[in-house]
Design an enzyme around this catalytic site. Structure first.
Site, mmCIF file in Angstrom:
data_model
loop_
_atom_site.group_PDB
_atom_site.id
_atom_site.type_symbol
_atom_site.label_atom_id
_atom_site.label_comp_id
_atom_site.label_asym_id
_atom_site.label_seq_id
_atom_site.Cartn_x
_atom_site.Cartn_y
_atom_site.Cartn_z
ATOM 1 N N LYS A 1 0.809 -1.217 0.000
ATOM 2 C CA LYS A 1 0.000 0.000 0.000
ATOM 3 C C LYS A 1 0.852 1.280 0.000
ATOM 4 C CE LYS A 1 -2.229 -0.402 3.663
ATOM 5 N NZ LYS A 1 -2.164 0.626 4.685
ATOM 6 N N ARG B 1 -9.567 2.863 9.071
ATOM 7 C CA ARG B 1 -9.275 1.475 9.438
ATOM 8 C C ARG B 1 -10.432 0.825 10.173
ATOM 9 N NH1 ARG B 1 -3.512 2.006 9.387
ATOM 10 N NH2 ARG B 1 -2.356 0.122 9.802
ATOM 11 N N ARG C 1 10.420 -7.267 6.134
ATOM 12 C CA ARG C 1 10.610 -5.839 6.404
ATOM 13 C C ARG C 1 11.086 -5.632 7.845
ATOM 14 N NH1 ARG C 1 5.520 -1.957 5.623
ATOM 15 N NH2 ARG C 1 4.986 -2.621 7.708
ATOM 16 N N ARG D 1 11.366 -2.280 12.313
ATOM 17 C CA ARG D 1 10.155 -1.646 12.851
ATOM 18 C C ARG D 1 9.626 -2.506 13.985
ATOM 19 N NH1 ARG D 1 5.639 0.452 8.580
ATOM 20 N NH2 ARG D 1 4.258 -0.257 10.219
ATOM 21 N N ARG E 1 -1.879 -7.196 14.079
ATOM 22 C CA ARG E 1 -2.298 -6.225 13.068
ATOM 23 C C ARG E 1 -3.149 -6.886 11.985
ATOM 24 N NH1 ARG E 1 3.243 -4.537 11.422
ATOM 25 N NH2 ARG E 1 2.340 -3.026 10.004
HETATM 26 P P1 AMP Z 1 0.632 1.585 9.257
HETATM 27 O O1 AMP Z 1 1.974 2.162 8.929
HETATM 28 O O2 AMP Z 1 -0.476 2.153 8.413
HETATM 29 O O3 AMP Z 1 0.621 0.080 9.313
HETATM 30 O O4 AMP Z 1 0.292 2.088 10.749
HETATM 31 C C1 AMP Z 1 1.127 1.792 11.838
HETATM 32 C C2 AMP Z 1 0.341 1.825 13.135
HETATM 33 O O5 AMP Z 1 -0.216 3.132 13.332
HETATM 34 C C3 AMP Z 1 -0.855 0.900 13.186
HETATM 35 O O6 AMP Z 1 -0.488 -0.432 13.555
HETATM 36 C C4 AMP Z 1 -1.712 1.571 14.261
HETATM 37 O O7 AMP Z 1 -1.183 1.345 15.546
HETATM 38 C C5 AMP Z 1 -1.505 3.033 13.944
HETATM 39 N N1 AMP Z 1 -2.503 3.561 12.998
HETATM 40 C C6 AMP Z 1 -2.260 4.030 11.733
HETATM 41 N N2 AMP Z 1 -3.391 4.438 11.142
HETATM 42 C C7 AMP Z 1 -4.386 4.209 12.027
HETATM 43 C C8 AMP Z 1 -5.793 4.393 12.007
HETATM 44 N N3 AMP Z 1 -6.419 4.892 10.931
HETATM 45 N N4 AMP Z 1 -6.503 4.025 13.105
HETATM 46 C C9 AMP Z 1 -5.901 3.539 14.184
HETATM 47 N N5 AMP Z 1 -4.585 3.316 14.286
HETATM 48 C C10 AMP Z 1 -3.815 3.651 13.215
#
Ligand code: AMP
Length: 189
Positions: free
Chosen positions: A13, A85, A124, A130, A141
């Site tokens: 993504k 989300r 990754r 990370r 997740r």
């Molecule tokens: P990502 O890089 O999009 O996988 O986001 C990393 C982390 O940020 C996620 O595992 C959540 O803890 C938090 N996060 C990002 N976007 C959201 C969202 N829209 N709602 C809730 N938590 C979020």
């Protein structure tokens, strides 16, 4: 262009969202990046969300909705990556865009199996270190994706705005499929 990009972690993504942002000259708004930056800066927001990110849990909806409202306030176009989300986040986004008369042009879905997502995320995690790419956090997740984010996908599918693309293809093939899908909507660079 106002585009949402949906798909599980590990679907590619972020990479594709950056490419779309480049091609259509719109900002790439990635909530995960915004939150990780806040953590790195040690801001109040960062301190609040750091343990949540580390576990791979979701940040509360009200906090995310406020953050997005502020971030999108002055943008005409965007590629939104990582939001919404949950269904309440999607409802808030729809209401927000309705209010200002700027509907979404497209909702893209990158489809990948859990096996492929897991394999990519473990890779990754090893490369970038990370913390939320550790095996337990990854599993959490993906579980949250299926439980809370898939209903968001179904919501847009029901509205007929969803464009699904096979995310297991090589990166360039995914980009081409996305561009074709967007062109079919009449999107112009
Ligand atoms: P990502 O890089 O999009 O996988 O986001 C990393 C982390 O940020 C996620 O595992 C959540 O803890 C938090 N996060 C990002 N976007 C959201 C969202 N829209 N709602 C809730 N938590 C979020």
């Amino acid at each position: 262009m106002r585009i949402l990009i949906l798909g599980p972690q590990g679907s590619g993504k972020g990479t594709q969202a950056r490419r779309i942002a480049d091609v259509y000259d719109v900002p790439h708004v990635a909530t995960g990046d915004i939150l990780r930056r806040a953590v790195a800066e040690g801001s109040e927001l960062g301190e609040r969300v750091a343990p949540i990110l580390e576990r791979g849990d979701l940040v509360p909806d009200d906090l995310m909705v406020d953050l997005i409202r502020e971030r999108l306030a002055d943008e005409d176009g965007f590629v939104l990556d990582g939001f919404p989300r949950t269904v309440p986040q999607a409802e808030a986004l729809d209401a927000m865009l309705d209010e200002i008369g700027k509907p979404l042009d497209a909702v893209l879905l990158l489809e990948v199996s859990d096996d492929v997502a897991l394999e990519r995320l473990l890779g990754r995690g090893a490369e970038e270190g990370r913390p939320d790419d550790a095996p337990d956090a990854i599993r959490n997740r993906l579980r949250l994706y299926h439980g809370l984010t898939e209903p968001v996908v179904e919501r847009y599918r029901g509205e007929g705005t969803l464009l699904a693309v096979d995310g297991e293809q090589p990166i360039d093939a995914v980009s081409t499929a996305i561009e074709d899908a967007l062109e079919s909507l009449g999107a112009r660079r």
